[in-house]
Scaffold this active site. Structure first.
Site, PDB file in Angstrom:
ATOM      1  N   GLN A 134       0.828  -1.182  -0.110  1.00  0.00           N
ATOM      2  CA  GLN A 134      -0.249   0.170   0.043  1.00  0.00           C
ATOM      3  C   GLN A 134       0.980   1.353  -0.271  1.00  0.00           C
ATOM      4  O   GLN A 134       0.668   2.488  -0.968  1.00  0.00           O
ATOM      5  CB  GLN A 134      -1.035   0.115   0.933  1.00  0.00           C
ATOM      6  CG  GLN A 134      -1.799   0.952   1.553  1.00  0.00           C
ATOM      7  CD  GLN A 134      -3.264   0.544  -0.149  1.00  0.00           C
ATOM      8  OE1 GLN A 134      -3.648  -0.609  -0.106  1.00  0.00           O
ATOM      9  NE2 GLN A 134      -3.561   2.048  -0.335  1.00  0.00           N
ATOM     10  N   VAL A 157      -6.438   6.148  -4.572  1.00  0.00           N
ATOM     11  CA  VAL A 157      -5.473   5.333  -3.986  1.00  0.00           C
ATOM     12  C   VAL A 157      -5.231   5.399  -2.728  1.00  0.00           C
ATOM     13  O   VAL A 157      -4.985   6.613  -1.739  1.00  0.00           O
ATOM     14  CB  VAL A 157      -3.873   5.088  -4.178  1.00  0.00           C
ATOM     15  CG1 VAL A 157      -3.162   4.037  -3.533  1.00  0.00           C
ATOM     16  CG2 VAL A 157      -3.917   5.272  -5.987  1.00  0.00           C
ATOM     17  N   HIS A 195      -8.370  -3.316   3.134  1.00  0.00           N
ATOM     18  CA  HIS A 195      -7.289  -4.264   2.554  1.00  0.00           C
ATOM     19  C   HIS A 195      -6.297  -4.505   3.082  1.00  0.00           C
ATOM     20  O   HIS A 195      -6.086  -5.595   3.490  1.00  0.00           O
ATOM     21  CB  HIS A 195      -7.554  -4.056   0.763  1.00  0.00           C
ATOM     22  CG  HIS A 195      -8.525  -3.923   0.143  1.00  0.00           C
ATOM     23  ND1 HIS A 195      -9.269  -5.432  -0.140  1.00  0.00           N
ATOM     24  CD2 HIS A 195      -9.241  -3.277  -0.388  1.00  0.00           C
ATOM     25  CE1 HIS A 195     -10.019  -5.274  -1.128  1.00  0.00           C
ATOM     26  NE2 HIS A 195     -10.334  -3.602  -0.870  1.00  0.00           N
ATOM     27  N   GLU A 243     -19.633   0.776  -3.978  1.00  0.00           N
ATOM     28  CA  GLU A 243     -18.602  -0.464  -4.204  1.00  0.00           C
ATOM     29  C   GLU A 243     -19.794  -1.613  -4.120  1.00  0.00           C
ATOM     30  O   GLU A 243     -19.205  -2.353  -3.200  1.00  0.00           O
ATOM     31  CB  GLU A 243     -17.551  -0.360  -3.687  1.00  0.00           C
ATOM     32  CG  GLU A 243     -16.708   0.468  -3.855  1.00  0.00           C
ATOM     33  CD  GLU A 243     -15.133   0.995  -3.493  1.00  0.00           C
ATOM     34  OE1 GLU A 243     -14.641   1.692  -3.921  1.00  0.00           O
ATOM     35  OE2 GLU A 243     -15.308  -0.628  -3.294  1.00  0.00           O
ATOM     36  N   HIS A 266     -16.960  -4.532  -3.629  1.00  0.00           N
ATOM     37  CA  HIS A 266     -16.349  -4.517  -1.863  1.00  0.00           C
ATOM     38  C   HIS A 266     -17.184  -4.877  -0.166  1.00  0.00           C
ATOM     39  O   HIS A 266     -17.636  -4.484  -0.436  1.00  0.00           O
ATOM     40  CB  HIS A 266     -15.223  -3.265  -1.740  1.00  0.00           C
ATOM     41  CG  HIS A 266     -15.090  -2.917  -0.514  1.00  0.00           C
ATOM     42  ND1 HIS A 266     -13.799  -2.507  -0.590  1.00  0.00           N
ATOM     43  CD2 HIS A 266     -14.998  -3.208   0.952  1.00  0.00           C
ATOM     44  CE1 HIS A 266     -12.787  -2.745   0.084  1.00  0.00           C
ATOM     45  NE2 HIS A 266     -13.864  -3.164   1.615  1.00  0.00           N
TER      46      HIS A 266
HETATM   47 ZN    ZN Z   1     -12.199  -2.929  -2.263  1.00  0.00          ZN
END
Ligand code: ZN
Length: 295
Positions: free
Chosen positions: A160, A190, A198, A253, A256
């Protein structure tokens, strides 16, 4: 009129006709672009409306089929004057209810022990404690003839960090702006290290094998419809629902999913609230668009 003069005016007329033709073509093109734009907007609106309708249908079906054990919370809440069932204080520190968002970053010390999940050949990693729940959910979905697939799961801290730093460098280069400004812009696409779920191994991006795009259309796939209706039974919630961006700080989303444990998943889903609301946390103020970009 002399021949030369006449030729001159014919040329001017031709030139004018050409200009008129060009202007007409340009006008048509902008008309088409506008129509396309409004169509696209309308489509977006319709897809959101469809989603809302789907939700209502789901509620109706569940009530009609007498699933008293599966859908009691909202009814109870209604009877009690719509008082919501939220996380109890004693539960809030449990690992599965860990809140990670743009305003509540985790630290490197929160990175859990991870294991490869068992449902996919790609070998994505997740928090060891959710491997079984995930396997059961996929098993049941596949038994219904569906074909869901994972396209992202645990992201290591260093990964990340480099995703974010690379994005900042690219924004600085492309837009010629200083690092501080570029960092703010990069964080809308990002996730800034520590702000992506995550990284705690409890989030998964799940798509239909037949439609792997991360966009609104994803919600219309049979896989997503099944997951939205059933994932709570396995302890998962759709983490960034439609019309909740002002609370989550993240766009809709429909891919997700986040593990929160069975009890919380049931209460969150049935009451149509977000993890932030369930935990009594403040709506996210930091501007975020999505946390799923890995570019
Ligand atoms: Zn995700």
């Amino acid at each position: 009129m002399s021949t030369r003069k006449r030729r001159g005016s014919i040329r001017r007329i031709r030139q004018r006709n050409r200009r008129v033709a060009l202007a007409t073509v340009l006008a048509c093109m902008s008309c088409m672009a506008a129509v396309f734009y409004f169509d696209k907007k309308e489509e977006e609106k319709i897809s959101q409306e469809t989603y809302a309708e789907q939700e209502k249908e789901t509620d109706k079906e569940s009530t009609a089929s007498g699933q008293t054990e599966e859908q009691p919370v909202q009814e109870e809440a209604d009877a009690a004057g719509t008082e919501l069932k939220l996380a109890e204080e004693s539960e809030k520190n449990q690992w599965y209810l860990k809140l990670v968002n743009a305003d509540n970053p985790m630290t490197e010390a929160d990175v859990p022990e991870v294991t490869e999940e068992t449902v996919d050949t790609e070998g994505y990693q997740v928090d060891t404690r959710i491997v079984d729940a995930l396997a059961k959910m996929f098993e049941d979905a596949r038994a219904e003839g569906l074909n869901p697939m994972i396209c992202s799961a645990f992201r290591a801290w260093d990964t990340q960090v480099s995703l974010y730093e690379n994005k900042i460098s690219r924004v600085m280069e492309e837009e010629g702006i200083p690092e501080e400004e570029a960092a703010v812009e990069a964080a809308t696409v990002v996730a800034k290290p520590g702000t992506s779920e995550h990284q705690i191994g409890l989030a998964l991006d799940i798509v239909s094998h037949d439609y792997q795009e991360l966009d609104d259309e994803q919600m219309n796939t049979p896989e997503q419809k099944w997951l939205m209706e059933n994932s709570w039974k396995y302890g998962f919630i759709l983490r960034y629902p439609v019309n909740k961006s002002e609370i989550t700080g993240v766009i809709f989303e429909p891919w997700h999913y986040r593990y929160v444990g069975e009890k919380a998943a049931k209460e969150i889903t049935e009451q149509d609230i977000t993890l932030e609301e369930y935990l009594g946390a403040e709506p996210v103020e930091t501007a975020v668009f999505s946390t799923d970009s890995q570019e």
